[in-house]
Design an enzyme around this catalytic site. Structure first.
Site, PDB file in Angstrom:
ATOM      1  N   ASP A   1      37.776  49.696  28.635  1.00 43.19           N
ATOM      2  CA  ASP A   1      36.586  50.300  28.017  1.00 43.19           C
ATOM      3  C   ASP A   1      35.336  49.672  28.637  1.00 43.19           C
ATOM      4  O   ASP A   1      35.190  48.446  28.623  1.00 43.19           O
ATOM      5  CB  ASP A   1      36.614  50.078  26.506  1.00 43.19           C
ATOM      6  CG  ASP A   1      37.853  50.710  25.883  1.00 43.19           C
ATOM      7  OD1 ASP A   1      38.134  51.881  26.190  1.00 43.19           O
ATOM      8  OD2 ASP A   1      38.564  50.026  25.127  1.00 43.19           O
TER       9      ASP A   1
ATOM     10  N   GLU B   1      43.858  57.037  35.613  1.00 42.93           N
ATOM     11  CA  GLU B   1      43.761  57.131  37.072  1.00 42.93           C
ATOM     12  C   GLU B   1      44.303  58.461  37.570  1.00 42.93           C
ATOM     13  O   GLU B   1      43.708  59.081  38.455  1.00 42.93           O
ATOM     14  CB  GLU B   1      44.493  55.962  37.746  1.00 42.93           C
ATOM     15  CG  GLU B   1      44.341  55.997  39.252  1.00 42.93           C
ATOM     16  CD  GLU B   1      44.115  54.645  39.875  1.00 42.93           C
ATOM     17  OE1 GLU B   1      44.484  53.640  39.266  1.00 42.93           O
ATOM     18  OE2 GLU B   1      43.559  54.601  40.980  1.00 42.93           O
TER      19      GLU B   1
END
Ligand SMILES: C[S@@+](CC[C@H](N)C(=O)[O-])C[C@H]1O[C@@H](n2cnc3c(N)ncnc32)[C@H](O)[C@@H]1O
Length: 210
Positions: free
Chosen positions: A89, A161
């Site tokens: 985060d 990703e």
């Protein structure tokens, strides 16, 4: 795990594994290596645990909890051949940045997991400002050499990703390698200044002064 991997297993550790896509697929792809994942959100932790159980993986340990707390209290220093931190985060607001998993105050804890002299930290983020901040933090660290990589080798990807690669979004990817050396050199200059160990003649003291 000791029975299967010996007295000093070469752990692959992922901090903040989310839904566990990378961790579970990596463990399934290489049964000869032990994998440890840390995730603090119960919902994701349970999802990854179900995925690992469904694949009958015996080389995965999952811990639910806050990564820095578990590193400081439970996980042995030097346990990991590799530490993976992917898309943590970013906490973009400056008043929230102290919550970042990797910054000058926390980098020593994370690096302490690495097994000297071979240990490596893999880091990725799509938040470019955070990526540059982590690159700078690692570049200033006396215990590691850091390089940017354009892409990882073929292999499993985290959820974030995989999604961002499909979208073609820019990603900062870093690999930090331990240079070796003594324990003292593992302290980041900025993080060390934050470690208040007690007043010395009325002045702030850091461990380096002891
Ligand atoms: C943005 S998601 C990325 C998940 C995964 N790494 C990926 O790339 O798909 C960040 C994850 O890290 C977890 N996380 C954030 N800070 C953490 C901390 N201090 N300790 C453990 N988990 C943390 C969050 O709960 C969340 O699942």
């Amino acid at each position: 795990m000791r029975a299967a991997f010996g007295e000093r297993p070469d752990w692959e550790v992922e901090l903040g594994f989310g839904k566990g896509r990378f961790l579970v697929a990596s463990a399934a792809a290489d049964a000869s290596r032990p994998f440890l994942g840390v995730e603090m959100v119960s919902k994701y932790f349970r999802l990854a645990a179900r995925r690992a159980a469904w694949r009958r993986l015996s080389n995965v340990v999952l811990l639910r909890g806050e990564a820095l707390y578990l590193i400081a209290t439970l996980l042995p220093a030097g346990m990991a051949r590799t530490v993976h931190v992917y898309f943590p985060d970013p906490w973009p607001k400056s008043r929230h940045q102290r919550r970042r998993l990797l910054d000058p105050r926390t980098v020593d804890l994370v690096l302490a997991l690495l097994d000297p002299p071979r240990g490596r930290l893999f880091f990725a983020t799509d938040h470019l400002e955070y990526g540059e901040a982590v690159a700078e933090t690692l570049a200033l660290h006396p215990a590691v050499a850091v390089e940017r990589v354009a892409a990882w080798p073929e292999g499993p990807r985290t959820n974030y990703e995989a999604k961002f690669e499909r979208e073609g979004r820019p990603i900062v990817r870093l690999v930090a390698r331990l240079r070796g050396g003594g324990r003292a050199s593992l302290l980041h200059p900025a993080g060390r200044d934050d470690l208040l160990v007690g007043p010395a003649g009325g002045r702030r003291a850091s461990p380096g002064a002891l």
